[in-house]
Design a protein around this motif. Structure first.
Motif, PDB file in Angstrom:
ATOM      1  N   VAL A  50       0.819  -1.205   0.000  1.00  9.02           N
ATOM      2  CA  VAL A  50       0.000   0.000   0.000  1.00  9.02           C
ATOM      3  C   VAL A  50       0.858   1.262   0.000  1.00  9.02           C
ATOM      4  O   VAL A  50       0.384   2.318  -0.425  1.00  9.02           O
ATOM      5  N   GLN A  51       2.114   1.175   0.444  1.00 10.15           N
ATOM      6  CA  GLN A  51       3.026   2.308   0.268  1.00 10.15           C
ATOM      7  C   GLN A  51       3.187   2.592  -1.217  1.00 10.15           C
ATOM      8  O   GLN A  51       3.190   3.745  -1.647  1.00 10.15           O
ATOM      9  N   CYS A  52       3.318   1.539  -1.990  1.00 11.01           N
ATOM     10  CA  CYS A  52       3.447   1.680  -3.433  1.00 11.01           C
ATOM     11  C   CYS A  52       2.165   2.288  -4.016  1.00 11.01           C
ATOM     12  O   CYS A  52       2.222   3.187  -4.856  1.00 11.01           O
ATOM     13  N   PHE A  53       1.018   1.819  -3.567  1.00 11.99           N
ATOM     14  CA  PHE A  53      -0.258   2.393  -4.021  1.00 11.99           C
ATOM     15  C   PHE A  53      -0.314   3.886  -3.704  1.00 11.99           C
ATOM     16  O   PHE A  53      -0.800   4.686  -4.503  1.00 11.99           O
ATOM     17  N   MET A 112       1.614   5.774  -6.177  1.00 14.16           N
ATOM     18  CA  MET A 112       0.867   5.847  -7.443  1.00 14.16           C
ATOM     19  C   MET A 112      -0.173   6.956  -7.390  1.00 14.16           C
ATOM     20  O   MET A 112      -0.334   7.724  -8.350  1.00 14.16           O
ATOM     21  N   PHE A 113      -0.893   7.042  -6.277  1.00  9.90           N
ATOM     22  CA  PHE A 113      -1.910   8.078  -6.162  1.00  9.90           C
ATOM     23  C   PHE A 113      -1.275   9.464  -6.216  1.00  9.90           C
ATOM     24  O   PHE A 113      -1.738  10.347  -6.946  1.00  9.90           O
ATOM     25  N   GLY A 164      11.396   3.356  -0.474  1.00  7.79           N
ATOM     26  CA  GLY A 164      11.595   2.668  -1.745  1.00  7.79           C
ATOM     27  C   GLY A 164      10.312   2.183  -2.386  1.00  7.79           C
ATOM     28  O   GLY A 164      10.121   2.313  -3.605  1.00  7.79           O
ATOM     29  N   TRP A 165       9.406   1.637  -1.584  1.00 11.77           N
ATOM     30  CA  TRP A 165       8.135   1.169  -2.145  1.00 11.77           C
ATOM     31  C   TRP A 165       7.260   2.339  -2.558  1.00 11.77           C
ATOM     32  O   TRP A 165       6.534   2.268  -3.545  1.00 11.77           O
ATOM     33  N   ILE A 217       5.495   5.916  -7.561  1.00 19.02           N
ATOM     34  CA  ILE A 217       5.456   7.102  -8.412  1.00 19.02           C
ATOM     35  C   ILE A 217       5.917   6.797  -9.835  1.00 19.02           C
ATOM     36  O   ILE A 217       5.721   7.613 -10.729  1.00 19.02           O
ATOM     37  N   ARG A 218       6.444   5.597 -10.077  1.00 19.91           N
ATOM     38  CA  ARG A 218       6.734   5.161 -11.459  1.00 19.91           C
ATOM     39  C   ARG A 218       5.430   4.786 -12.168  1.00 19.91           C
ATOM     40  O   ARG A 218       5.404   4.618 -13.367  1.00 19.91           O
ATOM     41  N   ASN A 219       4.358   4.639 -11.398  1.00 20.87           N
ATOM     42  CA  ASN A 219       2.998   4.432 -11.895  1.00 20.87           C
ATOM     43  C   ASN A 219       2.837   3.167 -12.745  1.00 20.87           C
ATOM     44  O   ASN A 219       2.156   3.178 -13.775  1.00 20.87           O
TER      45      ASN A 219
END
Length: 169
Positions: free
Chosen positions: A97-100, A103-104, A145-146, A151-153
């Motif tokens: 969810v850090q990665c999510f 992305m947001f 890092g995650w 943000i690389r989406n």
């Protein structure tokens, strides 16, 4: 829910802003984010930090909708919640969810709204480079890092379940 005061009570329990800035309760599919007690930089000077926390918690809601939250909880229970294996499963869930959240944030920066690239850089440095390691959320380096992966989406970059143990430490 944005309760008044510095704590929030839900069917999942009561949490103060000293314990967590926000939390997701799967029992009633609600995010709780009390504003009182949060650092001013999250709510006034740097609202993107606050939105990133919200996006992290919304990621848990997405996990709930897809069934991965229940699966993660079931696997953790089988492994033993506070065992090294159980804690790694929790970190895999949290880092996804850090990665999510990344992305947001990437999706709203430079999109005609108030947030620009310097804002995203500040949020990454301020919120995720704090040096706080957590047995349930990972090392500061992995938390950052995650988020940066996000943000690389590319949704495939958020697959913490296939990552090495070192990437979710």
């Amino acid at each position: 829910m944005v309760p008044a005061g510095t704590s929030a009570t839900s069917p999942c329990g009561t949490v103060s802003t000293e314990e967590a800035a926000a939390f997701y309760c799967s029992s009633n599919e609600t995010i709780y984010m009390p504003i009182a007690g949060l650092p001013e930089s999250w709510t006034e000077g740097r609202p993107l930090n606050y939105l990133s926390v919200f996006a992290h918690e919304f990621g848990h809601h997405v996990q709930g909708l897809t069934g991965t939250l229940t699966e993660a909880h079931d696997r953790r229970r089988e492994a033993g919640g506070d065992t090294p294996a159980g804690l790694e499963l929790t970190r895999r869930n949290e880092l996804r969810v850090q990665c999510f959240a990344g992305m947001f944030i990437e999706s709203i920066v430079d999109s005609g709204g108030p947030f620009t690239r310097p804002d995203i850089d500040h949020t990454r440095r301020f919120e995720y480079s704090s040096g706080n390691d957590s047995p349930t959320h990972g090392t500061a380096a992995n938390i950052e890092g995650w988020w940066v992966r996000g943000i690389r989406n590319q949704i495939a970059d958020c697959n913490s379940w296939s990552a090495s143990s070192a990437e979710v430490a």
